[in-house]
Design a protein around this motif. Structure first.
Motif, PDB file in Angstrom:
ATOM      1  N   ALA A   4       0.815  -1.213   0.000  1.00 53.72           N
ATOM      2  CA  ALA A   4       0.000   0.000   0.000  1.00 53.72           C
ATOM      3  C   ALA A   4       0.851   1.266   0.000  1.00 53.72           C
ATOM      4  O   ALA A   4       0.585   2.201  -0.761  1.00 53.72           O
ATOM      5  CB  ALA A   4      -0.933  -0.011   1.207  1.00 53.72           C
ATOM      6  N   ALA A   5       1.911   1.299   0.825  1.00 52.54           N
ATOM      7  CA  ALA A   5       2.727   2.508   0.930  1.00 52.54           C
ATOM      8  C   ALA A   5       3.443   2.797  -0.384  1.00 52.54           C
ATOM      9  O   ALA A   5       3.551   3.953  -0.810  1.00 52.54           O
ATOM     10  CB  ALA A   5       3.746   2.360   2.061  1.00 52.54           C
ATOM     11  N   LEU A   6       3.920   1.737  -1.045  1.00 48.30           N
ATOM     12  CA  LEU A   6       4.615   1.901  -2.326  1.00 48.30           C
ATOM     13  C   LEU A   6       3.639   2.381  -3.400  1.00 48.30           C
ATOM     14  O   LEU A   6       3.936   3.305  -4.167  1.00 48.30           O
ATOM     15  CB  LEU A   6       5.254   0.572  -2.719  1.00 48.30           C
ATOM     16  N   ALA A   8       0.880   4.017  -2.924  1.00 54.22           N
ATOM     17  CA  ALA A   8       0.482   5.396  -2.617  1.00 54.22           C
ATOM     18  C   ALA A   8       1.547   6.370  -3.091  1.00 54.22           C
ATOM     19  O   ALA A   8       1.238   7.447  -3.624  1.00 54.22           O
ATOM     20  CB  ALA A   8       0.256   5.552  -1.118  1.00 54.22           C
ATOM     21  N   LEU A   9       2.819   5.986  -2.944  1.00 56.23           N
ATOM     22  CA  LEU A   9       3.919   6.860  -3.384  1.00 56.23           C
ATOM     23  C   LEU A   9       3.900   7.002  -4.902  1.00 56.23           C
ATOM     24  O   LEU A   9       4.008   8.113  -5.439  1.00 56.23           O
ATOM     25  CB  LEU A   9       5.259   6.292  -2.910  1.00 56.23           C
ATOM     26  N   ASP A  11       1.391   6.614  -6.891  1.00 61.29           N
ATOM     27  CA  ASP A  11       0.214   7.396  -7.249  1.00 61.29           C
ATOM     28  C   ASP A  11       0.445   8.891  -7.002  1.00 61.29           C
ATOM     29  O   ASP A  11       0.082   9.736  -7.821  1.00 61.29           O
ATOM     30  CB  ASP A  11      -0.971   6.890  -6.416  1.00 61.29           C
ATOM     31  N   SER A  12       1.085   9.214  -5.879  1.00 63.99           N
ATOM     32  CA  SER A  12       1.314  10.625  -5.537  1.00 63.99           C
ATOM     33  C   SER A  12       2.307  11.281  -6.488  1.00 63.99           C
ATOM     34  O   SER A  12       2.183  12.468  -6.796  1.00 63.99           O
ATOM     35  CB  SER A  12       1.847  10.749  -4.115  1.00 63.99           C
ATOM     36  N   LEU A  13       3.301  10.509  -6.947  1.00 68.99           N
ATOM     37  CA  LEU A  13       4.306  11.078  -7.852  1.00 68.99           C
ATOM     38  C   LEU A  13       3.692  11.486  -9.183  1.00 68.99           C
ATOM     39  O   LEU A  13       4.226  12.330  -9.900  1.00 68.99           O
ATOM     40  CB  LEU A  13       5.442  10.071  -8.085  1.00 68.99           C
ATOM     41  N   CYS A  15       1.252  13.285  -9.656  1.00 69.36           N
ATOM     42  CA  CYS A  15       0.764  14.667  -9.653  1.00 69.36           C
ATOM     43  C   CYS A  15       1.791  15.596 -10.300  1.00 69.36           C
ATOM     44  O   CYS A  15       1.462  16.713 -10.670  1.00 69.36           O
ATOM     45  CB  CYS A  15       0.441  15.136  -8.234  1.00 69.36           C
ATOM     46  N   LEU A  16       3.037  15.135 -10.456  1.00 66.65           N
ATOM     47  CA  LEU A  16       4.063  15.975 -11.073  1.00 66.65           C
ATOM     48  C   LEU A  16       3.820  16.064 -12.570  1.00 66.65           C
ATOM     49  O   LEU A  16       3.506  15.056 -13.201  1.00 66.65           O
ATOM     50  CB  LEU A  16       5.454  15.390 -10.803  1.00 66.65           C
ATOM     51  N   VAL A  19       4.827  13.336 -15.588  1.00 67.56           N
ATOM     52  CA  VAL A  19       5.150  12.046 -14.976  1.00 67.56           C
ATOM     53  C   VAL A  19       3.943  11.119 -15.076  1.00 67.56           C
ATOM     54  O   VAL A  19       2.896  11.400 -14.490  1.00 67.56           O
ATOM     55  CB  VAL A  19       5.581  12.216 -13.500  1.00 67.56           C
ATOM     56  N   GLN A  25       6.671   4.979 -11.259  1.00 69.02           N
ATOM     57  CA  GLN A  25       7.148   3.712 -10.710  1.00 69.02           C
ATOM     58  C   GLN A  25       8.675   3.711 -10.622  1.00 69.02           C
ATOM     59  O   GLN A  25       9.248   3.350  -9.596  1.00 69.02           O
ATOM     60  CB  GLN A  25       6.666   2.600 -11.641  1.00 69.02           C
TER      61      GLN A  25
END
Lengths: 195, 195
Positions: A4-6, A8-9, A11-13, A15-16, A19, A25
């Motif tokens: 989940a944490a990976l 989420a990261l 997914d959040s990246l 927004c740049l 990307v 990934q």
């Protein structure tokens, strides 16, 4: 592998700008595999920037203070107002050292396909700022692609209706270029605006 | 315009692979101008991932638990060990569903130009892991460019010296491709390894 944490990261990246899923990934794997200190430093820098970087109340550029240095500078020519799309564009103009007036930073440009209209880029704030009685000339320095030109067109109509002088940055042959490699539209403009 | 928090953010974004000064600037301006909630979400995701995503003690892939799900899976063939360069490569192999053995994830690949030697990618950990008496065959699945091939070469020498069977993923014509457009080296390999 499901993490989940990976996820989420990654997914959040996304927004740049620029990307997508694959790049996000690759970035996430790189940070976690090789450079965790940088990941933490980036997290800290994001939080600090979001909390500390605000908008100038007069020109809307990025600023620590309620009103930015440029707007407070008494040596600036207050009858000139240059309209740009972003703080990055303002920085580019400032680096030339050839402009000593004030700025107004739009929040982007009109882009009907993305649902961004005149309201979203702060046109009413610009009209109010330009109608302060001191500004005499508004220089439109939005970008020179279709959306930037459309934005300049809409703004110039509104500003002219308020009796302001409106100008646009000159279009022409870039310094240092060979005519053979300059596009036709640019040469046509250079003919029209010859002096 | 000089803004320490903004400069720190631009500088920190450059730790991302493939992001230079210009892209970092564009990303920072975009986040602060248009998408501050995403910036905060990204900061949070980075911190969570760094604190929660650890490495499996046996295969070194990313894992929440001390030992990952794949290594704990009793249904896996324990005499097969597949060596990959990164968790991303492992994920790609897992998606094919064609391999039921265990993995060992290197921390990158040998790259003399970047000063990355066999020690930096955990070769001694791999040799120890492969010498547990259960593993009989080590499948080298490092990438097929120069650095990946060099890594596979170095590893295979060391593993063979310990009496292990060492294989490499087959090189050949990709499924669905037309011979006319396949590169010469690939076709040469496909001739040599024909069956």
């Amino acid at each position: 592998m499901a993490d989940a944490a990976l996820d989420a990261l990654i997914d959040s990246l996304r927004c740049l700008p620029g990307v997508g899923q694959k790049s996000a990934q690759r970035m996430a794997y790189h940070l976690l595999q090789h450079d965790r200190p940088s990941a933490l430093r980036l997290a800290q820098a994001l939080e600090t920037a979001v909390s500390e970087v605000k908008h100038c109340a007069r020109c809307y550029t990025f600023s620590h203070e309620p009103v930015c240095e440029v707007c407070l500078d008494e040596a600036r020519e207050r009858q000139l107002l240059c309209v740009v799309e972003s703080p990055a564009d303002q920085a580019a103009l400032e680096r030339t050292g050839s402009y000593r007036g004030l700025y107004f930073v739009l929040m982007g440009r009109i882009s009907p396909l993305d649902g961004i209209g005149p309201r979203d880029i702060g046109m009413s704030a610009l009209l109010e700022r330009a109608s302060d009685g001191v500004v005499q000339e508004v220089i439109l320095a939005t970008n020179f692609h279709a959306e930037g030109e459309a934005t300049a067109h809409v703004l110039s109509e509104q500003l002219r209706a308020r009796g302001l002088k409106v100008t646009r940055l000159a279009r022409g042959v870039p310094v240092g270029s060979e005519l053979e490699y300059v596009d036709l539209g640019t040469i046509a403009h250079a003919f029209m605006d010859r002096r």
